[in-house]
Design a protein around this motif. Structure first.
Motif, short mmCIF file in Angstrom:
data_model
loop_
_atom_site.label_atom_id
_atom_site.label_comp_id
_atom_site.label_asym_id
_atom_site.label_seq_id
_atom_site.Cartn_x
_atom_site.Cartn_y
_atom_site.Cartn_z
N VAL A 62 -49.67 16.17 -50.35
CA VAL A 62 -48.88 15.01 -49.84
C VAL A 62 -48.87 13.70 -50.73
N HIS A 63 -49.78 13.61 -51.52
CA HIS A 63 -50.10 12.33 -52.46
C HIS A 63 -49.80 12.66 -54.12
N ARG A 64 -49.18 13.87 -54.23
CA ARG A 64 -49.15 14.61 -55.57
C ARG A 64 -48.47 13.63 -56.38
N ASP A 65 -47.42 12.67 -56.03
CA ASP A 65 -46.65 11.91 -56.70
C ASP A 65 -47.56 10.45 -57.34
N HIS A 66 -48.72 10.27 -56.72
CA HIS A 66 -49.57 9.06 -56.89
C HIS A 66 -49.90 9.05 -58.15
N PRO A 67 -50.12 8.18 -59.11
CA PRO A 67 -50.73 8.18 -60.22
C PRO A 67 -52.26 8.68 -60.36
N ASP A 68 -52.92 8.23 -59.45
CA ASP A 68 -54.24 8.62 -59.19
C ASP A 68 -54.65 10.19 -58.85
N THR A 69 -53.49 10.68 -58.10
CA THR A 69 -53.52 12.23 -57.95
C THR A 69 -53.17 12.90 -59.10
N ALA A 70 -52.24 12.47 -59.85
CA ALA A 70 -51.74 12.91 -60.98
C ALA A 70 -53.09 12.95 -62.04
N HIS A 119 -54.95 9.65 -46.88
CA HIS A 119 -55.88 10.59 -46.38
C HIS A 119 -54.94 11.67 -45.43
N LYS A 120 -55.62 12.58 -45.16
CA LYS A 120 -54.99 13.62 -44.36
C LYS A 120 -56.11 14.05 -43.13
N LEU A 121 -55.88 13.86 -41.89
CA LEU A 121 -56.65 14.44 -40.79
C LEU A 121 -56.12 15.75 -40.46
N TRP A 122 -56.89 16.72 -40.79
CA TRP A 122 -56.50 18.28 -40.61
C TRP A 122 -56.62 18.54 -38.97
N ILE A 123 -55.69 18.93 -38.36
CA ILE A 123 -55.81 19.45 -37.19
C ILE A 123 -55.30 20.93 -36.96
N GLU A 124 -56.46 21.73 -36.86
CA GLU A 124 -56.27 23.14 -36.72
C GLU A 124 -55.26 23.63 -35.32
N THR A 131 -60.26 18.63 -37.10
CA THR A 131 -61.74 19.06 -37.53
C THR A 131 -61.98 18.63 -38.98
N CYS A 132 -61.41 17.70 -39.41
CA CYS A 132 -61.53 17.45 -40.89
C CYS A 132 -60.70 16.46 -41.37
N ILE A 133 -61.26 15.44 -42.23
CA ILE A 133 -60.45 14.55 -42.91
C ILE A 133 -60.86 14.70 -44.70
N ALA A 134 -59.62 14.59 -45.43
CA ALA A 134 -59.89 14.34 -46.79
C ALA A 134 -58.74 13.47 -47.32
N THR A 135 -59.55 12.55 -48.19
CA THR A 135 -58.81 11.74 -48.79
C THR A 135 -57.76 11.96 -49.83
N ALA A 136 -56.84 11.46 -50.26
CA ALA A 136 -56.39 11.58 -51.58
C ALA A 136 -57.25 11.12 -52.58
N PRO A 137 -57.05 11.81 -53.71
CA PRO A 137 -57.91 11.10 -54.84
C PRO A 137 -57.64 9.64 -55.03
N CYS A 138 -58.81 8.83 -55.05
CA CYS A 138 -58.70 7.38 -55.29
C CYS A 138 -59.89 6.78 -55.90
N PRO A 139 -59.68 5.34 -56.31
CA PRO A 139 -60.92 4.90 -57.04
C PRO A 139 -61.78 4.53 -55.88
N LYS A 140 -63.22 5.03 -56.13
CA LYS A 140 -64.24 4.88 -55.47
C LYS A 140 -64.51 3.43 -54.99
N SER A 141 -64.40 2.47 -55.84
CA SER A 141 -64.53 1.12 -55.40
C SER A 141 -63.60 0.61 -54.22
N GLN A 142 -62.41 1.53 -54.04
CA GLN A 142 -61.54 1.02 -52.94
C GLN A 142 -61.74 1.52 -51.65
#
Length: 154
Positions: A62-70, A119-124, A131-142
């Protein structure tokens, strides 16, 4: 400056001087994955792992175009998504944590949403179970403050 730009400058600065003190503090990119403990106790391990995988992939896609994800997914970085990097490496570390149950998972998602954390809240489906949350890759400090009270998933 985003984390990708910081990582590019840190090795160059230290290499140019050759001094230990020249190391720049680099904000690491991280992806948090948060699973429900109650499901981990009730479901087969493979099913719970699959939930985390679904959420992590969805958050990245979903966040593939964000510089941090790239930067996180750049070809040169794919084999370094762990903590055993050299001193100057931008550490790309997925962190797997747990919450007690559905209420805590939904509350965390609402806090992340309010703060603008990607982030993505995964709903089965078709059961419609969060069931789960995953953040997009991001700076840890944020984002680390949202996760500091959670336990590592065991």
């Amino acid at each position: 400056m985003n984390a990708a730009a910081a990582s590019a400058s840190a090795p160059d600065a230290a290499a140019a001087t050759g001094e230990e003190g020249a190391k720049e503090v680099v904000d690491v990119l991280v992806q948090y994955v948060v699973l429900r403990r109650d499901l981990a106790d009730a479901w087969p391990l493979g099913s719970v792992v699959a939930q985390g995988c679904h959420a992590a992939v969805a958050a990245v896609w979903v966040h593939r175009d964000h510089p941090d994800t790239a930067a996180y997914c750049a070809p040169d970085n794919l084999d370094r998504m762990h903590k055993a990097c050299s001193t100057f490496c931008l550490i790309r570390s997925p962190v797997t944590l747990e919450v007690k149950g559905e209420t805590q998972l939904k509350n965390l998602s609402e806090k992340l949403e309010a703060a603008g954390v990607r982030h993505k809240l995964w709903i089965e489906q078709p059961e419609n179970i969060p069931t789960c949350i995953a953040t997009a890759p991001c700076p840890k400090s944020q984002v680390s403050s949202f996760f500091k009270k959670l336990k590592l998933c065991k």
